[in-house]
Scaffold this motif. Structure first.
Motif, mmCIF file in Angstrom:
data_model
loop_
_atom_site.group_PDB
_atom_site.id
_atom_site.type_symbol
_atom_site.label_atom_id
_atom_site.label_comp_id
_atom_site.label_asym_id
_atom_site.label_seq_id
_atom_site.Cartn_x
_atom_site.Cartn_y
_atom_site.Cartn_z
ATOM 1 N N ILE A 201 -10.597 -14.405 -19.247
ATOM 2 C CA ILE A 201 -10.960 -14.451 -20.662
ATOM 3 C C ILE A 201 -9.954 -15.267 -21.465
ATOM 4 O O ILE A 201 -10.330 -16.061 -22.343
ATOM 5 C CB ILE A 201 -11.065 -13.026 -21.225
ATOM 6 N N LEU B 286 -16.642 -14.213 -28.303
ATOM 7 C CA LEU B 286 -15.950 -13.746 -27.107
ATOM 8 C C LEU B 286 -14.813 -12.794 -27.465
ATOM 9 O O LEU B 286 -14.599 -11.779 -26.792
ATOM 10 C CB LEU B 286 -15.417 -14.955 -26.330
ATOM 11 N N LEU C 271 -23.226 -15.530 -24.362
ATOM 12 C CA LEU C 271 -22.188 -14.853 -23.588
ATOM 13 C C LEU C 271 -22.777 -13.908 -22.543
ATOM 14 O O LEU C 271 -22.232 -13.767 -21.439
ATOM 15 C CB LEU C 271 -21.260 -14.067 -24.520
ATOM 16 N N TYR D 88 -19.323 -16.926 -18.484
ATOM 17 C CA TYR D 88 -18.623 -15.939 -19.307
ATOM 18 C C TYR D 88 -18.639 -14.568 -18.650
ATOM 19 O O TYR D 88 -17.654 -13.823 -18.757
ATOM 20 C CB TYR D 88 -19.256 -15.880 -20.699
#
Length: 317
Positions: free
Chosen positions: A272, A292, A91, A97
């Motif tokens: 997101i 996440l 991430l 991301y």
């Protein structure tokens, strides 16, 4: 005189014991009343978060469930706990991301700013109206909660479409010749978020305005302060808790918004919420999706903690 003092001391001691017993009983009663809330938070927030945290340290596999068990028994009955930090490293390292985090936080901050400004203006205007008229406007604002969230977002889609009401009106007024592409960008997402989450700021600010003592405003006016200065130096500080409370509600709920970016945003808009959907249901990479989610919780907690530190704590509490 001495007897009176001794009698007074013994009387106060007896009252003190009764007061202590009352507070002990009230504490038990308060805990009993707070127990459903504590149970709700533990069962529906803490427990799911611990499950997500556990999955975030697992390895992704093709199977059901699509992740390995973090806790297992090894050879010769050795108890093993495997922590995979590769998910968090991915991430941080992957720009995909990072872009999603940056876009979501930027959209949330911008939307929260406009919600706070517009919400305060509307709440102040409603508070300035007579009491009978206030209830009408507050009821009209509450009507938005009676409509399904998805329908409200689709309404903006029909308004901002190339052949929607906005483009047709501008073309009839000869302001534009070709329809403008309002949808499929970050601006349309912010517009949808501000429209849907504006009441979350109006009601806390309106409640704070109702708690403002008019004597402070009168005192500032008698001392020669102008209305603008009274507004910035008296009204705004006294309604600070309502502003911060509304901003926290909007920011914490919009940073992981999925429906509005999916409908009003284009395929190039990465947030997101959309990444979580893709990882969970398309890629079936639950460990990455859970990692996440954990990072998103901490990203939400940092600004919320900062804003709560700036709230005014009433005296005596």
């Amino acid at each position: 005189m001495i007897k009176n003092r001794l009698f007074l001391i013994s009387f106060l001691k007896g009252k003190r014991k009764k007061i202590e017993e009352f507070y002990e009983k009230s504490t038990d009663v308060n805990f009993f009343l707070a127990f459903p809330t504590i149970f709700w938070m533990l069962f529906f927030f803490v427990a799911p978060f611990l499950i997500i945290l556990k999955i975030s340290f697992s390895d992704g596999v093709f199977g059901i469930p699509p992740y390995t068990n973090m806790i297992s028994w090894g050879k010769e009955h050795f108890f093993q706990i495997g922590l995979n930090l590769q998910n968090y490293y991915t991430l941080i390292k992957d720009s995909y991301y990072r872009t999603a985090f940056a876009n979501s936080i930027t959209i949330s901050f911008v939307s929260t700013f406009f919600c706070t400004v517009l919400g305060y203006i509307m709440a102040y205007a409603i508070h300035s109206l007579p009491q009978k008229v206030r209830s009408i406007f507050l009821s009209l604002i509450s009507l938005s909660f009676w409509t399904a969230f998805l329908i409200r977002v689709y309404a903006w889609m029909s308004l901002l479409a190339p052949h929607g009401i906005v483009n047709r009106t501008l073309m009839k007024l000869h302001i534009i010749d070709v329809p403008i592409q309002f949808l499929g960008n970050y601006y349309s997402i912010c517009v949808g978020i501000v429209f849907c989450y504006l009441p979350f700021v109006i009601f806390p600010v309106y409640s704070s305005l109702g708690n403002v003592d008019d004597s402070y405003i009168e005192a500032a006016s008698n001392l020669g302060a102008r209305p603008i200065k009274i507004f910035w130096k008296v009204t705004i500080p006294l309604t600070k808790n309502g502003i911060i409370g509304g901003a926290i509600l909007v920011f914490a709920t919009t940073v992981c918004e999925f429906i509005i970016p999916e409908i009003l945003g284009g395929p190039d808009v990465i947030t997101i919420g959309r990444v979580l959907w893709i990882e969970f249901f398309n890629n079936l990479d639950w460990p990455i999706a859970c990692a996440l989610s954990v990072m998103l919780v901490f990203f939400i907690m940092i600004p919320v903690f900062f804003l709560q530190k700036r709230t005014i704590v009433p005296r005596g509490k």
